[in-house]
Design a protein around this motif. Structure first.
Motif, mmCIF file in Angstrom:
data_model
loop_
_atom_site.group_PDB
_atom_site.id
_atom_site.type_symbol
_atom_site.label_atom_id
_atom_site.label_comp_id
_atom_site.label_asym_id
_atom_site.label_seq_id
_atom_site.Cartn_x
_atom_site.Cartn_y
_atom_site.Cartn_z
ATOM 1 N N ALA A 252 0.832 -1.201 0.000
ATOM 2 C CA ALA A 252 0.000 0.000 0.000
ATOM 3 C C ALA A 252 0.869 1.255 0.000
ATOM 4 C CB ALA A 252 -0.931 -0.006 1.213
ATOM 5 N N TYR A 253 1.921 1.222 0.802
ATOM 6 C CA TYR A 253 2.838 2.377 0.832
ATOM 7 C C TYR A 253 3.504 2.580 -0.522
ATOM 8 C CZ TYR A 253 7.242 4.835 1.429
ATOM 9 O OH TYR A 253 8.301 5.686 1.249
ATOM 10 N N LEU A 254 4.015 1.520 -1.107
ATOM 11 C CA LEU A 254 4.736 1.627 -2.375
ATOM 12 C C LEU A 254 3.810 2.094 -3.498
ATOM 13 C CD1 LEU A 254 6.875 -1.628 -2.127
ATOM 14 C CD2 LEU A 254 7.699 0.725 -1.908
ATOM 15 N N ALA A 255 2.624 1.492 -3.585
ATOM 16 C CA ALA A 255 1.687 1.883 -4.640
ATOM 17 C C ALA A 255 1.236 3.324 -4.465
ATOM 18 C CB ALA A 255 0.478 0.936 -4.635
ATOM 19 N N THR A 256 0.980 3.724 -3.217
ATOM 20 C CA THR A 256 0.547 5.089 -2.946
ATOM 21 C C THR A 256 1.644 6.089 -3.284
ATOM 22 O OG1 THR A 256 -0.925 4.335 -1.187
ATOM 23 C CG2 THR A 256 -0.294 6.648 -1.158
ATOM 24 N N TYR A 257 2.879 5.743 -2.958
ATOM 25 C CA TYR A 257 3.999 6.627 -3.268
ATOM 26 C C TYR A 257 4.056 6.916 -4.767
ATOM 27 C CZ TYR A 257 8.752 8.058 -4.350
ATOM 28 O OH TYR A 257 9.844 8.728 -4.863
ATOM 29 N N HIS A 258 4.010 5.885 -5.582
ATOM 30 C CA HIS A 258 4.120 6.086 -7.027
ATOM 31 C C HIS A 258 2.901 6.820 -7.588
ATOM 32 C CE1 HIS A 258 7.882 4.053 -7.857
ATOM 33 N NE2 HIS A 258 7.529 3.112 -7.003
ATOM 34 N N ALA A 259 1.725 6.548 -7.043
ATOM 35 C CA ALA A 259 0.532 7.268 -7.496
ATOM 36 C C ALA A 259 0.651 8.754 -7.176
ATOM 37 C CB ALA A 259 -0.710 6.672 -6.839
ATOM 38 N N GLN A 260 1.163 9.067 -5.995
ATOM 39 C CA GLN A 260 1.309 10.469 -5.614
ATOM 40 C C GLN A 260 2.385 11.166 -6.440
ATOM 41 O OE1 GLN A 260 1.950 10.411 -1.393
ATOM 42 N NE2 GLN A 260 -0.181 9.933 -0.924
#
Length: 249
Positions: free
Chosen positions: A49-57
């Protein structure tokens, strides 16, 4: 560096301080309760969740700012792949433990704050930093609940985590981006003094680590420490917090 190594570096964020914030509250929640197998896939889902959210942001931020379309586009594939992996791990967990959806709902407003700050390129603000800290510390409650613990058992440790990690936001700024700001220094020291009092009210033994945190905020600021040294100190402070949380609670 090999092509595969460069690819991995592009997929893994260089926000080194985030890893302690992701791991320590979660580990505390596991150790304070009865460790259960479900906590392993839950931790995997948390990291995804952290990794996916980072790239989305980052995609949100760069698609408005960068004149090079590839700068934003390179975050699309990691966001999609990691998001799909999150769904593959997270959906079965939510089906088996529907209460996890409440945890996701509780974290969503803070993630929305982070997304808005990324979109307007204000990720370094204090508000955005605090908004990132809250769900990370909340994962202590989630991990504890997954091991059979209760909200009442986890509230004190979660608040202690929040007091510490919220303090890292202004402190790290005084060591790097705001190293020349006297106002930031005073604010950081004042916060840590208040955090020491609040932590002592949670449990008198917590005065020990929080006195250390106050001392490092008052003494180390302005000494020109290199970024790796600042990071190493914070890793040590995070481990100290974990030790006291497990011992005290």
């Amino acid at each position: 560096m090999s092509a595969s190594g460069r690819r991995i570096r592009r997929w893994i964020p260089d926000q080194h301080g985030a890893w302690a914030m992701l791991a320590v509250p979660y580990a505390a929640g596991v150790l304070l309760g009865d460790p259960a197998w479900v906590q392993l896939p839950l931790f995997v889902a948390w990291l995804l969740a952290y990794l996916a959210t980072y790239h989305a942001q980052q995609w949100l931020r760069l698609r408005r700012l960068s004149r090079n379309p590839r700068a934003a586009a390179r975050h699309v594939r990691p966001a999609v792949v990691l998001g799909a992996a999150l769904a593959a791990v997270g959906l079965p967990l939510a089906a088996l433990h529907p209460w996890l959806l409440l945890a996701v709902a509780a974290m969503s407003p803070f993630l929305a704050v982070n997304a808005w700050h990324a979109r307007v390129n204000r990720e370094r603000t204090l508000l955005n930093g605090i908004a990132a800290v809250v769900p990370a510390c909340g994962m202590l409650l989630v991990a504890l609940r997954a091991g059979g613990g209760t909200l009442a058992e986890g509230l004190g440790p979660a608040l202690a985590c929040l007091l510490y990690f919220a303090g890292t936001v202004p402190y790290v700024k005084t060591m790097i981006r705001e190293r020349n700001s006297a106002a930031y220094r005073r604010g950081s020291v004042a916060y840590h003094a208040c955090a020491l009092v609040a932590a002592t009210l949670l449990d008198p033994w917590l005065a020990v680590p929080f006195a250390v945190y106050l001392a490092r905020a008052a003494v180390l600021t302005g000494r020109g420490l290199k970024v790796p040294v600042v990071g190493a100190v914070e890793v040590g402070c995070s481990v100290l917090l974990l030790v006291f949380l497990v011992a005290v609670f």
